[in-house]
Scaffold this motif. Structure first.
Motif, short mmCIF file in Angstrom:
data_model
loop_
_atom_site.label_atom_id
_atom_site.label_comp_id
_atom_site.label_asym_id
_atom_site.label_seq_id
_atom_site.Cartn_x
_atom_site.Cartn_y
_atom_site.Cartn_z
N LEU A 109 0.88 -1.28 -0.03
CA LEU A 109 0.17 0.08 0.08
C LEU A 109 0.82 1.33 0.04
O LEU A 109 0.50 2.49 0.39
CB LEU A 109 -0.79 -0.03 1.36
CG LEU A 109 -2.16 -1.02 1.11
CD1 LEU A 109 -3.11 -0.76 2.45
CD2 LEU A 109 -3.08 -0.49 0.04
N GLU A 157 -0.63 4.42 -1.96
CA GLU A 157 -1.59 5.10 -1.14
C GLU A 157 -1.24 5.77 0.03
O GLU A 157 -2.25 6.44 0.93
CB GLU A 157 -2.94 3.91 -0.81
CG GLU A 157 -3.55 3.50 -2.04
CD GLU A 157 -2.89 2.46 -2.87
OE1 GLU A 157 -1.73 2.23 -2.30
OE2 GLU A 157 -3.26 1.99 -4.01
N ILE A 170 -9.61 4.88 0.15
CA ILE A 170 -9.27 3.80 -0.29
C ILE A 170 -10.16 2.49 -0.65
O ILE A 170 -11.45 2.59 0.42
CB ILE A 170 -8.00 3.22 0.40
CG1 ILE A 170 -8.17 2.75 1.74
CG2 ILE A 170 -7.06 4.33 0.08
CD1 ILE A 170 -6.86 2.04 2.18
N LYS A 176 -8.44 -2.75 0.02
CA LYS A 176 -7.42 -2.23 0.32
C LYS A 176 -7.37 -1.84 1.92
O LYS A 176 -6.44 -1.87 2.66
CB LYS A 176 -6.91 -0.86 -0.48
CG LYS A 176 -6.27 -1.32 -1.61
CD LYS A 176 -6.22 0.13 -2.56
CE LYS A 176 -5.60 -0.28 -3.98
NZ LYS A 176 -5.50 0.59 -4.85
N TYR A 215 -6.20 -4.64 3.89
CA TYR A 215 -4.86 -4.57 3.84
C TYR A 215 -4.20 -3.61 4.85
O TYR A 215 -3.25 -4.14 5.59
CB TYR A 215 -4.12 -4.67 2.61
CG TYR A 215 -4.32 -5.90 1.95
CD1 TYR A 215 -3.34 -7.17 2.22
CD2 TYR A 215 -5.28 -6.37 0.93
CE1 TYR A 215 -3.54 -8.31 1.42
CE2 TYR A 215 -5.45 -7.55 0.37
CZ TYR A 215 -4.53 -8.47 0.81
OH TYR A 215 -4.71 -9.80 0.06
#
Lengths: 347, 251
Positions: free
Chosen positions: B139, B142, B150, B154, B157
Protein backbone atom coordinates in the motif's frame (compact mmCIF):
# COMPACT_ATOMS: atom_id res chain seq x y z
CA UNK A 1 20.66 12.27 8.08
CA UNK A 2 21.90 14.06 4.97
CA UNK A 3 21.24 17.50 3.53
CA UNK A 4 18.41 16.41 1.25
CA UNK A 5 16.59 15.43 4.39
CA UNK A 6 15.94 19.07 5.14
CA UNK A 7 13.98 19.74 1.96
CA UNK A 8 11.27 21.29 4.11
CA UNK A 9 11.33 25.01 4.81
CA UNK A 10 11.13 24.98 8.56
CA UNK A 11 13.41 27.95 9.09
CA UNK A 12 11.78 30.02 6.38
CA UNK A 13 8.33 29.57 7.89
CA UNK A 14 9.56 30.04 11.44
CA UNK A 15 11.21 33.24 10.25
CA UNK A 16 8.05 34.50 8.57
CA UNK A 17 5.92 33.79 11.64
CA UNK A 18 8.37 35.34 14.10
CA UNK A 19 8.95 38.41 11.92
CA UNK A 20 5.22 38.91 11.64
CA UNK A 21 4.63 38.52 15.34
CA UNK A 22 7.60 40.47 16.66
CA UNK A 23 8.25 43.07 13.94
CA UNK A 24 5.36 43.64 11.54
CA UNK A 25 2.43 43.60 13.93
CA UNK A 26 4.12 45.86 16.54
CA UNK A 27 5.12 48.20 13.68
CA UNK A 28 1.54 48.42 12.45
CA UNK A 29 0.29 48.89 16.01
CA UNK A 30 2.73 51.71 16.64
CA UNK A 31 1.71 53.36 13.35
CA UNK A 32 -1.92 53.16 14.43
CA UNK A 33 -0.70 54.78 17.62
CA UNK A 34 -3.60 53.84 19.88
CA UNK A 35 -2.95 51.80 22.99
CA UNK A 36 -6.41 50.31 22.56
CA UNK A 37 -5.14 48.42 19.50
CA UNK A 38 -2.41 46.84 21.59
CA UNK A 39 -5.08 45.60 23.94
CA UNK A 40 -6.96 44.00 21.05
CA UNK A 41 -3.75 42.38 19.84
CA UNK A 42 -3.15 40.96 23.33
CA UNK A 43 -6.70 39.64 23.50
CA UNK A 44 -6.30 37.98 20.10
CA UNK A 45 -3.07 36.30 21.21
CA UNK A 46 -4.57 35.13 24.50
CA UNK A 47 -7.57 33.67 22.70
CA UNK A 48 -5.27 32.11 20.10
CA UNK A 49 -3.63 30.25 22.99
CA UNK A 50 -7.02 29.28 24.42
CA UNK A 51 -8.19 28.04 21.02
CA UNK A 52 -4.90 26.18 20.48
CA UNK A 53 -5.20 24.47 23.87
CA UNK A 54 -8.79 23.48 23.16
CA UNK A 55 -7.70 22.31 19.70
CA UNK A 56 -5.42 19.76 21.35
CA UNK A 57 -8.10 18.22 23.51
CA UNK A 58 -11.20 18.68 21.33
CA UNK A 59 -9.87 18.86 17.78
CA UNK A 60 -7.10 16.29 18.02
CA UNK A 61 -8.03 13.99 20.90
CA UNK A 62 -11.75 14.36 20.17
CA UNK A 63 -12.90 15.09 23.73
CA UNK A 64 -15.64 17.69 23.46
CA UNK A 65 -14.69 20.27 26.06
CA UNK A 66 -17.52 22.64 27.03
CA UNK A 67 -15.91 24.02 30.16
CA UNK A 68 -12.61 25.37 28.89
CA UNK A 69 -13.31 28.76 30.45
CA UNK A 70 -13.08 27.06 33.86
CA UNK A 71 -9.35 26.43 33.43
CA UNK A 72 -8.89 29.85 31.86
CA UNK A 73 -10.61 31.26 34.94
CA UNK A 74 -8.59 29.20 37.40
CA UNK A 75 -5.46 30.57 35.77
CA UNK A 76 -6.80 34.11 35.88
CA UNK A 77 -7.90 34.01 39.51
CA UNK A 78 -4.80 32.14 40.59
CA UNK A 79 -2.55 34.78 39.03
CA UNK A 80 -4.63 37.64 40.43
CA UNK A 81 -4.69 36.23 43.96
CA UNK A 82 -0.99 35.37 43.97
CA UNK A 83 -0.15 38.86 42.76
CA UNK A 84 -2.45 40.78 45.10
CA UNK A 85 -2.36 38.68 48.29
CA UNK A 86 1.13 37.24 48.20
CA UNK A 87 2.71 40.07 46.22
CA UNK A 88 4.40 37.58 43.93
CA UNK A 89 6.05 38.97 40.82
CA UNK A 90 3.83 38.55 37.78
CA UNK A 91 6.55 36.53 36.06
CA UNK A 92 6.23 33.84 38.73
CA UNK A 93 2.45 33.86 38.79
CA UNK A 94 2.13 32.89 35.12
CA UNK A 95 3.64 29.38 35.36
CA UNK A 96 2.06 28.87 38.79
CA UNK A 97 -1.36 29.74 37.39
CA UNK A 98 -0.78 27.26 34.56
CA UNK A 99 0.24 24.53 36.98
CA UNK A 100 -2.77 25.13 39.19
CA UNK A 101 -5.13 24.94 36.20
CA UNK A 102 -3.29 21.83 34.98
CA UNK A 103 -3.61 20.21 38.41
CA UNK A 104 -7.34 20.94 38.61
CA UNK A 105 -7.75 19.67 35.04
CA UNK A 106 -5.96 16.47 36.04
CA UNK A 107 -8.19 16.00 39.10
CA UNK A 108 -11.30 16.61 37.00
CA UNK A 109 -10.06 14.28 34.28
CA UNK A 110 -9.43 11.26 36.51
CA UNK A 111 -13.10 10.49 37.15
CA UNK A 112 -14.47 11.83 33.85
CA UNK A 113 -12.12 9.99 31.48
CA UNK A 114 -14.31 6.90 31.46
CA UNK A 115 -17.14 8.98 30.04
CA UNK A 116 -17.51 9.10 26.30
CA UNK A 117 -18.69 11.66 23.77
CA UNK A 118 -21.73 13.64 24.89
CA UNK A 119 -21.50 12.46 28.50
CA UNK A 120 -17.98 13.78 28.75
CA UNK A 121 -19.12 17.07 27.21
CA UNK A 122 -21.88 17.47 29.80
CA UNK A 123 -19.44 16.68 32.62
CA UNK A 124 -17.10 19.45 31.42
CA UNK A 125 -20.10 21.75 31.10
CA UNK A 126 -20.77 21.07 34.78
CA UNK A 127 -17.18 21.94 35.71
CA UNK A 128 -17.47 25.24 33.85
CA UNK A 129 -20.69 26.18 35.61
CA UNK A 130 -19.30 25.13 38.97
CA UNK A 131 -16.30 27.39 38.66
CA UNK A 132 -18.47 30.29 37.56
CA UNK A 133 -20.74 29.90 40.59
CA UNK A 134 -17.75 29.58 42.92
CA UNK A 135 -16.13 32.77 41.63
CA UNK A 136 -19.44 34.59 41.96
CA UNK A 137 -20.19 33.46 45.51
CA UNK A 138 -16.90 32.89 47.28
CA UNK A 139 -16.79 36.58 48.08
CA UNK A 140 -14.02 36.60 50.75
CA UNK A 141 -11.54 35.24 48.23
CA UNK A 142 -12.79 36.19 44.77
CA UNK A 143 -14.65 39.37 45.75
CA UNK A 144 -17.65 37.92 43.90
CA UNK A 145 -19.12 39.88 41.01
CA UNK A 146 -16.99 42.91 41.90
CA UNK A 147 -13.95 41.13 40.58
CA UNK A 148 -10.32 41.68 41.45
CA UNK A 149 -8.28 44.71 40.51
CA UNK A 150 -4.60 43.96 39.95
CA UNK A 151 -2.67 46.97 41.17
CA UNK A 152 1.02 47.50 41.48
CA UNK A 153 1.88 47.12 37.78
CA UNK A 154 4.20 44.55 36.29
CA UNK A 155 7.79 45.56 36.78
CA UNK A 156 10.88 43.46 36.19
CA UNK A 157 14.37 45.02 35.97
CA UNK A 158 12.92 48.50 35.47
CA UNK A 159 10.82 47.40 32.52
CA UNK A 160 7.19 48.18 33.18
CA UNK A 161 5.28 45.44 31.43
CA UNK A 162 1.98 47.19 31.96
CA UNK A 163 2.96 49.68 29.22
CA UNK A 164 1.47 48.71 25.83
CA UNK A 165 4.64 47.75 23.94
CA UNK A 166 6.35 45.62 26.63
CA UNK A 167 3.00 44.01 27.44
CA UNK A 168 2.56 43.10 23.80
CA UNK A 169 6.00 41.49 23.66
CA UNK A 170 5.46 39.66 26.91
CA UNK A 171 2.20 38.14 25.70
CA UNK A 172 3.66 37.40 22.26
CA UNK A 173 6.70 35.56 23.65
CA UNK A 174 4.70 33.43 26.08
CA UNK A 175 1.90 32.65 23.64
CA UNK A 176 4.38 31.77 20.88
CA UNK A 177 6.28 29.43 23.22
CA UNK A 178 3.08 27.71 24.37
CA UNK A 179 1.73 27.33 20.84
CA UNK A 180 5.09 25.90 19.78
CA UNK A 181 4.70 23.14 22.37
CA UNK A 182 1.12 22.48 21.23
CA UNK A 183 2.40 22.38 17.66
CA UNK A 184 4.97 19.75 18.62
CA UNK A 185 2.36 17.68 20.41
CA UNK A 186 -0.33 17.80 17.77
CA UNK A 187 1.82 17.41 14.67
CA UNK A 188 4.21 14.70 15.88
CA UNK A 189 3.37 11.01 16.20
CA UNK A 190 2.03 11.84 19.63
CA UNK A 191 -0.68 13.72 17.76
CA UNK A 192 -1.37 10.60 15.70
CA UNK A 193 -1.94 8.66 18.88
CA UNK A 194 -4.43 11.32 20.02
CA UNK A 195 -6.15 11.24 16.62
CA UNK A 196 -6.48 7.48 16.96
CA UNK A 197 -8.36 8.05 20.24
CA UNK A 198 -10.66 10.44 18.49
CA UNK A 199 -11.33 8.11 15.60
CA UNK A 200 -11.88 4.89 17.59
CA UNK A 201 -10.52 4.67 21.10
CA UNK A 202 -11.25 0.95 21.57
CA UNK A 203 -9.38 0.15 18.42
CA UNK A 204 -6.49 2.41 19.45
CA UNK A 205 -6.36 0.50 22.72
CA UNK A 206 -6.02 -2.78 20.83
CA UNK A 207 -3.03 -1.27 18.99
CA UNK A 208 -1.20 -0.84 22.30
CA UNK A 209 -2.09 2.82 22.82
CA UNK A 210 -2.64 3.56 26.49
CA UNK A 211 -5.88 5.45 25.89
CA UNK A 212 -6.74 6.44 29.48
CA UNK A 213 -3.26 7.87 29.98
CA UNK A 214 -3.33 9.83 26.73
CA UNK A 215 -6.75 11.31 27.51
CA UNK A 216 -5.52 12.33 30.93
CA UNK A 217 -2.36 13.87 29.51
CA UNK A 218 -4.05 15.83 26.77
CA UNK A 219 -6.72 17.17 29.12
CA UNK A 220 -4.12 18.21 31.71
CA UNK A 221 -1.84 19.86 29.17
CA UNK A 222 -4.77 21.69 27.66
CA UNK A 223 -5.80 22.88 31.13
CA UNK A 224 -2.26 24.08 31.83
CA UNK A 225 -2.16 26.27 28.72
CA UNK A 226 -5.64 27.64 29.40
CA UNK A 227 -4.37 28.59 32.86
CA UNK A 228 -1.39 30.40 31.36
CA UNK A 229 -3.80 32.27 29.08
CA UNK A 230 -5.88 33.20 32.14
CA UNK A 231 -2.83 34.60 33.92
CA UNK A 232 -1.89 36.65 30.87
CA UNK A 233 -5.43 37.99 30.71
CA UNK A 234 -5.46 38.94 34.39
CA UNK A 235 -2.15 40.80 34.11
CA UNK A 236 -2.76 42.57 30.82
CA UNK A 237 -6.36 43.55 31.57
CA UNK A 238 -5.50 44.51 35.14
CA UNK A 239 -8.95 43.46 36.29
CA UNK A 240 -10.86 40.17 36.30
CA UNK A 241 -14.40 39.24 37.19
CA UNK A 242 -16.50 36.06 36.88
CA UNK A 243 -18.03 37.36 33.64
CA UNK A 244 -14.64 36.96 31.92
CA UNK A 245 -14.80 33.19 32.39
CA UNK A 246 -18.43 32.20 31.94
CA UNK A 247 -20.05 29.65 29.65
CA UNK A 248 -20.17 32.11 26.74
CA UNK A 249 -16.39 32.22 26.76
CA UNK A 250 -16.19 28.41 26.53
CA UNK A 251 -18.53 28.53 23.57
CA UNK A 252 -16.58 31.38 21.99
CA UNK A 253 -13.38 29.31 22.17
CA UNK A 254 -15.18 26.27 20.79
CA UNK A 255 -16.50 28.41 17.92
CA UNK A 256 -12.95 29.51 17.11
CA UNK A 257 -11.78 25.91 16.96
CA UNK A 258 -14.67 24.77 14.78
CA UNK A 259 -14.60 27.86 12.54
CA UNK A 260 -10.89 27.39 11.85
CA UNK A 261 -11.20 23.63 11.44
CA UNK A 262 -11.44 20.90 14.08
CA UNK A 263 -8.05 19.28 14.45
CA UNK A 264 -6.24 22.11 12.67
CA UNK A 265 -3.88 24.23 14.77
CA UNK A 266 -3.48 27.08 12.24
CA UNK A 267 -7.26 26.97 11.88
CA UNK A 268 -7.78 27.48 15.61
CA UNK A 269 -5.45 30.48 15.56
CA UNK A 270 -7.22 31.93 12.53
CA UNK A 271 -10.52 31.34 14.30
CA UNK A 272 -9.30 33.40 17.26
CA UNK A 273 -8.10 36.19 14.99
CA UNK A 274 -11.46 36.33 13.21
CA UNK A 275 -13.77 36.05 16.19
CA UNK A 276 -11.87 38.60 18.28
CA UNK A 277 -10.71 40.81 15.40
CA UNK A 278 -13.87 40.97 13.32
CA UNK A 279 -16.04 42.62 16.01
CA UNK A 280 -13.35 45.27 16.48
CA UNK A 281 -13.05 45.89 12.76
CA UNK A 282 -16.82 46.20 12.52
CA UNK A 283 -16.79 48.59 15.46
CA UNK A 284 -14.37 50.81 13.52
CA UNK A 285 -16.84 50.81 10.65
CA UNK A 286 -19.63 51.82 13.02
CA UNK A 287 -21.60 48.67 12.30
CA UNK A 288 -23.30 49.12 15.65
CA UNK A 289 -25.88 46.50 16.46
CA UNK A 290 -25.28 44.72 13.19
CA UNK A 291 -21.91 43.51 14.48
CA UNK A 292 -23.18 40.41 16.20
CA UNK A 293 -25.49 39.60 13.31
CA UNK A 294 -22.58 39.78 10.87
CA UNK A 295 -20.46 37.53 13.09
CA UNK A 296 -23.35 35.09 13.30
CA UNK A 297 -23.66 35.08 9.51
CA UNK A 298 -19.93 34.41 9.15
CA UNK A 299 -20.10 31.44 11.54
CA UNK A 300 -23.23 30.07 9.90
CA UNK A 301 -21.86 30.47 6.39
CA UNK A 302 -18.54 28.80 7.17
CA UNK A 303 -20.18 25.79 8.79
CA UNK A 304 -22.61 25.48 5.90
CA UNK A 305 -20.15 25.79 3.04
CA UNK A 306 -16.92 24.69 4.67
CA UNK A 307 -17.93 22.21 7.39
CA UNK A 308 -14.34 21.11 7.93
CA UNK A 309 -13.43 24.70 8.80
CA UNK A 310 -11.49 27.45 7.08
CA UNK A 311 -8.24 25.46 7.20
CA UNK A 312 -9.21 21.79 7.32
CA UNK A 313 -7.25 19.30 9.40
CA UNK A 314 -5.97 17.25 6.47
CA UNK A 315 -4.49 20.15 4.54
CA UNK A 316 -3.14 21.80 7.69
CA UNK A 317 -1.44 18.57 8.77
CA UNK A 318 0.01 17.94 5.31
CA UNK A 319 1.33 21.44 5.00
CA UNK A 320 2.86 21.66 8.47
CA UNK A 321 4.43 18.22 8.37
CA UNK A 322 5.95 18.95 4.98
CA UNK A 323 7.21 22.40 5.84
CA UNK A 324 8.29 21.82 9.42
CA UNK A 325 9.51 18.26 8.99
CA UNK A 326 7.70 16.80 12.00
CA UNK A 327 6.94 13.12 11.93
CA UNK A 328 7.37 12.11 8.32
CA UNK A 329 7.85 14.29 5.29
CA UNK A 330 5.29 12.52 3.17
CA UNK A 331 6.66 12.26 -0.34
CA UNK A 332 10.37 12.35 0.42
CA UNK A 333 10.44 9.35 2.68
CA UNK A 334 8.36 7.27 0.30
CA UNK A 335 10.91 8.00 -2.42
CA UNK A 336 13.69 7.00 -0.08
CA UNK A 337 12.16 3.58 0.43
CA UNK A 338 11.74 3.23 -3.32
CA UNK A 339 15.40 4.12 -3.74
CA UNK A 340 16.37 1.31 -1.40
CA UNK A 341 14.35 -1.16 -3.37
CA UNK A 342 15.99 -0.06 -6.60
CA UNK A 343 19.42 -0.54 -5.17
CA UNK A 344 18.54 -4.05 -4.13
CA UNK A 345 17.38 -4.64 -7.69
CA UNK A 346 20.69 -3.54 -9.17
CA UNK A 347 22.62 -5.83 -6.89
CA UNK B 1 7.97 -26.70 26.42
CA UNK B 2 4.94 -24.66 27.25
CA UNK B 3 2.85 -23.32 24.42
CA UNK B 4 3.27 -19.85 22.99
CA UNK B 5 -0.31 -18.96 23.69
CA UNK B 6 -2.64 -21.10 25.68
CA UNK B 7 -6.06 -20.81 27.22
CA UNK B 8 -6.89 -23.03 30.18
CA UNK B 9 -10.53 -23.90 30.76
CA UNK B 10 -11.42 -20.43 29.60
CA UNK B 11 -15.04 -19.44 30.11
CA UNK B 12 -17.23 -16.40 29.71
CA UNK B 13 -20.92 -16.15 30.43
CA UNK B 14 -23.20 -13.31 29.40
CA UNK B 15 -26.20 -13.46 31.70
CA UNK B 16 -27.10 -17.13 31.58
CA UNK B 17 -25.50 -17.73 28.20
CA UNK B 18 -22.17 -19.55 28.10
CA UNK B 19 -20.57 -17.76 25.15
CA UNK B 20 -17.26 -19.51 25.73
CA UNK B 21 -17.36 -22.65 27.83
CA UNK B 22 -14.31 -24.42 29.20
CA UNK B 23 -12.12 -23.86 26.14
CA UNK B 24 -8.48 -24.97 26.32
CA UNK B 25 -6.34 -24.38 23.29
CA UNK B 26 -2.60 -24.20 22.80
CA UNK B 27 -0.80 -22.47 19.97
CA UNK B 28 2.88 -23.19 19.31
CA UNK B 29 5.31 -20.62 18.03
CA UNK B 30 5.30 -20.34 14.25
CA UNK B 31 1.95 -22.05 13.79
CA UNK B 32 -0.85 -20.91 11.52
CA UNK B 33 -4.02 -22.08 13.19
CA UNK B 34 -7.54 -21.70 11.87
CA UNK B 35 -10.42 -21.11 14.25
CA UNK B 36 -13.77 -21.94 12.75
CA UNK B 37 -17.33 -22.54 13.84
CA UNK B 38 -20.89 -21.69 12.90
CA UNK B 39 -22.36 -18.27 13.68
CA UNK B 40 -22.61 -17.69 17.40
CA UNK B 41 -20.07 -20.39 18.19
CA UNK B 42 -18.06 -18.00 20.36
CA UNK B 43 -15.12 -17.38 18.02
CA UNK B 44 -15.09 -13.64 18.42
CA UNK B 45 -15.75 -13.87 22.16
CA UNK B 46 -12.80 -16.23 22.55
CA UNK B 47 -10.72 -13.79 20.60
CA UNK B 48 -11.91 -10.85 22.73
CA UNK B 49 -10.95 -12.83 25.83
CA UNK B 50 -7.46 -13.36 24.47
CA UNK B 51 -6.98 -9.73 23.43
CA UNK B 52 -8.37 -8.31 26.66
CA UNK B 53 -11.55 -6.73 25.33
CA UNK B 54 -13.63 -9.00 27.54
CA UNK B 55 -12.62 -10.35 30.92
CA UNK B 56 -13.08 -14.10 31.39
CA UNK B 57 -15.45 -15.38 34.07
CA UNK B 58 -13.29 -18.46 34.55
CA UNK B 59 -10.00 -19.91 33.39
CA UNK B 60 -6.70 -18.41 32.29
CA UNK B 61 -4.95 -17.03 29.23
CA UNK B 62 -1.19 -17.40 29.07
CA UNK B 63 1.19 -15.80 26.60
CA UNK B 64 4.72 -17.20 26.68
CA UNK B 65 3.89 -18.72 30.05
CA UNK B 66 2.67 -15.50 31.65
CA UNK B 67 -0.92 -14.89 32.55
CA UNK B 68 -2.47 -12.10 30.53
CA UNK B 69 -6.15 -12.49 31.38
CA UNK B 70 -7.51 -9.44 33.18
CA UNK B 71 -4.95 -7.10 31.60
CA UNK B 72 -6.10 -4.13 29.53
CA UNK B 73 -6.11 -4.45 25.75
CA UNK B 74 -3.16 -2.06 25.40
CA UNK B 75 -1.08 -4.06 27.88
CA UNK B 76 -1.79 -7.24 25.96
CA UNK B 77 -1.06 -5.51 22.66
CA UNK B 78 2.28 -4.34 23.99
CA UNK B 79 3.12 -7.85 25.10
CA UNK B 80 2.91 -8.86 21.49
CA UNK B 81 -0.60 -9.70 20.34
CA UNK B 82 -1.69 -7.79 17.25
CA UNK B 83 -5.21 -8.04 15.93
CA UNK B 84 -7.56 -7.00 13.18
CA UNK B 85 -11.29 -6.57 13.55
CA UNK B 86 -14.20 -8.54 12.14
CA UNK B 87 -15.89 -5.43 10.83
CA UNK B 88 -13.10 -3.19 9.64
CA UNK B 89 -12.04 -0.61 12.18
CA UNK B 90 -9.65 1.72 10.48
CA UNK B 91 -9.28 5.40 11.41
CA UNK B 92 -11.15 6.99 8.48
CA UNK B 93 -10.20 10.66 8.82
CA UNK B 94 -6.43 10.30 8.87
CA UNK B 95 -4.10 9.18 6.11
CA UNK B 96 -3.26 5.56 5.32
CA UNK B 97 0.26 6.17 6.57
CA UNK B 98 -0.95 7.75 9.82
CA UNK B 99 -3.24 4.76 10.36
CA UNK B 100 -0.28 2.42 10.21
CA UNK B 101 1.84 4.60 12.50
CA UNK B 102 -0.69 3.99 15.29
CA UNK B 103 0.41 0.36 15.47
CA UNK B 104 4.06 1.38 15.63
CA UNK B 105 3.27 4.13 18.17
CA UNK B 106 1.61 1.54 20.40
CA UNK B 107 4.68 -0.66 20.14
CA UNK B 108 6.99 2.22 21.10
CA UNK B 109 4.57 3.21 23.86
CA UNK B 110 5.05 6.92 23.31
CA UNK B 111 3.84 9.55 25.75
CA UNK B 112 4.13 13.27 26.35
CA UNK B 113 7.92 13.07 26.55
CA UNK B 114 8.17 11.83 22.99
CA UNK B 115 8.30 15.39 21.65
CA UNK B 116 11.64 15.99 23.36
CA UNK B 117 14.50 16.23 20.87
CA UNK B 118 16.43 13.24 22.26
CA UNK B 119 13.44 11.02 21.62
CA UNK B 120 13.79 11.49 17.87
CA UNK B 121 15.08 7.93 17.44
CA UNK B 122 11.67 6.61 18.52
CA UNK B 123 9.94 8.74 15.96
CA UNK B 124 12.34 7.59 13.24
CA UNK B 125 11.69 3.97 14.16
CA UNK B 126 7.96 4.59 13.88
CA UNK B 127 8.42 6.06 10.40
CA UNK B 128 10.54 3.12 9.33
CA UNK B 129 8.31 0.40 10.77
CA UNK B 130 5.24 2.01 9.25
CA UNK B 131 6.81 2.10 5.80
CA UNK B 132 7.93 -1.50 6.13
CA UNK B 133 4.41 -2.55 7.07
CA UNK B 134 2.89 -0.58 4.19
CA UNK B 135 5.39 -2.11 1.83
CA UNK B 136 4.62 -5.60 3.11
CA UNK B 137 0.95 -5.25 2.18
CA UNK B 138 1.62 -3.28 -1.00
CA UNK B 139 0.00 0.00 0.00
CA UNK B 140 2.98 2.34 -0.36
CA UNK B 141 1.33 4.13 -3.28
CA UNK B 142 -1.71 4.97 -1.17
CA UNK B 143 0.30 6.19 1.85
CA UNK B 144 -0.89 9.79 1.59
CA UNK B 145 -4.53 9.13 0.85
CA UNK B 146 -7.20 9.49 3.46
CA UNK B 147 -8.03 6.02 4.77
CA UNK B 148 -11.73 6.65 4.09
CA UNK B 149 -10.95 7.10 0.40
CA UNK B 150 -9.34 3.75 -0.40
CA UNK B 151 -11.26 0.69 -1.55
CA UNK B 152 -12.74 -1.91 0.79
CA UNK B 153 -10.20 -4.55 -0.21
CA UNK B 154 -7.31 -2.18 0.42
CA UNK B 155 -8.70 -1.22 3.80
CA UNK B 156 -8.48 -4.89 4.79
CA UNK B 157 -4.78 -4.83 3.98
CA UNK B 158 -4.42 -1.50 5.74
CA UNK B 159 -5.77 -3.10 8.90
CA UNK B 160 -3.26 -5.94 8.57
CA UNK B 161 -0.45 -3.43 7.95
CA UNK B 162 -1.43 -1.56 11.09
CA UNK B 163 -1.27 -4.81 13.06
CA UNK B 164 2.10 -5.66 11.49
CA UNK B 165 3.49 -2.27 12.50
CA UNK B 166 2.91 -3.38 16.10
CA UNK B 167 5.59 -6.00 15.41
CA UNK B 168 3.43 -8.61 17.11
CA UNK B 169 4.63 -12.04 18.18
CA UNK B 170 1.14 -13.35 17.54
CA UNK B 171 -1.17 -12.02 14.87
CA UNK B 172 -4.88 -12.69 15.16
CA UNK B 173 -6.93 -12.05 12.04
CA UNK B 174 -10.68 -11.88 12.64
CA UNK B 175 -12.50 -12.88 9.46
CA UNK B 176 -10.17 -11.12 7.03
CA UNK B 177 -11.91 -12.59 3.98
CA UNK B 178 -15.39 -11.33 4.89
CA UNK B 179 -16.76 -9.28 2.02
CA UNK B 180 -13.99 -10.19 -0.42
CA UNK B 181 -14.64 -11.89 -3.76
CA UNK B 182 -13.01 -15.12 -4.91
CA UNK B 183 -9.91 -13.59 -6.50
CA UNK B 184 -9.36 -11.26 -3.58
CA UNK B 185 -9.71 -14.16 -1.16
CA UNK B 186 -7.11 -16.15 -3.07
CA UNK B 187 -4.76 -13.21 -3.01
CA UNK B 188 -5.34 -12.87 0.72
CA UNK B 189 -4.70 -16.59 1.24
CA UNK B 190 -1.31 -16.40 -0.41
CA UNK B 191 -0.53 -13.24 1.54
CA UNK B 192 -1.36 -14.91 4.87
CA UNK B 193 0.72 -17.95 3.89
CA UNK B 194 3.62 -15.64 3.13
CA UNK B 195 3.32 -13.98 6.55
CA UNK B 196 3.35 -17.45 8.07
CA UNK B 197 6.38 -18.54 6.06
CA UNK B 198 8.23 -15.48 7.31
CA UNK B 199 7.93 -17.08 10.74
CA UNK B 200 4.91 -15.36 12.22
CA UNK B 201 2.50 -17.08 14.55
CA UNK B 202 -1.03 -16.50 13.28
CA UNK B 203 -4.54 -17.38 14.40
CA UNK B 204 -7.05 -17.05 11.60
CA UNK B 205 -10.71 -16.77 12.53
CA UNK B 206 -12.69 -17.38 9.40
CA UNK B 207 -16.01 -18.31 7.89
CA UNK B 208 -14.53 -19.18 4.53
CA UNK B 209 -13.85 -22.91 4.94
CA UNK B 210 -11.81 -23.22 1.77
CA UNK B 211 -9.48 -20.45 2.86
CA UNK B 212 -8.89 -22.08 6.25
CA UNK B 213 -8.54 -25.61 4.89
CA UNK B 214 -6.11 -24.54 2.18
CA UNK B 215 -3.58 -22.65 4.30
CA UNK B 216 -3.86 -23.75 7.95
CA UNK B 217 -1.88 -26.66 9.37
CA UNK B 218 -4.26 -27.06 12.21
CA UNK B 219 -7.91 -26.16 12.67
CA UNK B 220 -9.83 -25.66 15.89
CA UNK B 221 -13.59 -25.91 15.70
CA UNK B 222 -15.91 -24.20 18.16
CA UNK B 223 -19.64 -24.79 18.46
CA UNK B 224 -21.96 -23.34 21.07
CA UNK B 225 -19.01 -22.03 23.01
CA UNK B 226 -17.22 -25.36 23.28
CA UNK B 227 -14.21 -26.73 21.48
CA UNK B 228 -15.48 -29.72 19.52
CA UNK B 229 -12.51 -30.56 17.37
CA UNK B 230 -8.80 -29.72 17.11
CA UNK B 231 -6.65 -31.27 14.41
CA UNK B 232 -5.42 -31.19 10.83
CA UNK B 233 -7.80 -29.92 8.14
CA UNK B 234 -8.31 -33.52 6.93
CA UNK B 235 -9.24 -34.72 10.40
CA UNK B 236 -11.64 -31.86 10.93
CA UNK B 237 -13.38 -32.38 7.62
CA UNK B 238 -14.08 -36.03 8.46
CA UNK B 239 -15.14 -35.40 12.05
CA UNK B 240 -18.81 -36.28 12.56
CA UNK B 241 -19.18 -33.81 15.42
CA UNK B 242 -18.11 -30.98 13.15
CA UNK B 243 -20.49 -32.07 10.40
CA UNK B 244 -23.32 -32.15 12.91
CA UNK B 245 -22.48 -28.71 14.19
CA UNK B 246 -22.49 -27.23 10.74
CA UNK B 247 -25.26 -29.21 9.08
CA UNK B 248 -27.40 -30.18 12.04
CA UNK B 249 -28.07 -33.68 13.35
CA UNK B 250 -29.73 -36.16 11.04
CA UNK B 251 -33.03 -37.23 12.56
Amino acid sequence: MNASDTSHHRWLWTGIILTGLFVLVPLLLSLAGRSYFYQIANTIMIFALLAASMHLVTGVAGLLQLGHAAFYGIGGYCAALLATHFKLSFVVTIPLAGMMAGLIAFLVAVPTMRLVSIYFAVATLGIGQMLHVITLNWVPVTKGPNGILLFGGMKVFDIDFSKPVPAYYLVAVIVAACIYVIHCLSHSYYGNALRALREDDQCADAMGINTPRLKLESFTVSGFFAGVAGALWAHTAGYISPADFNFNVSILILSMVVLGGLGSLPGSILGAIILIGLPEVLREFKAGDFRNIIIGIVLFGVILFQPRGLIGEVSALDFIRNQFGLGRKAKNDANKTDGKQMRVGWL
Amino acid sequence: MSAFLETLQLGRTFGGLKAVDDVSIAIQQGELVGLIGPNGAGKTTLFNLISGFTAPTSGEVRLKGERIDGLTPHDIAQRGIGRTFQNLRIFPNISVFDNVTVGAIGHENIGLGSILPWQKAKSDRITQKSFEALQAVGLLEEADQLAANISYGKRKYLEIARALAMQPDLLILDEPAAGLNETETQHLASFISRLHQEGRTIILIEHDMRLVMSICQRVIVLASGRKICDGTPDMVQKDTGVLEAYLGVDE
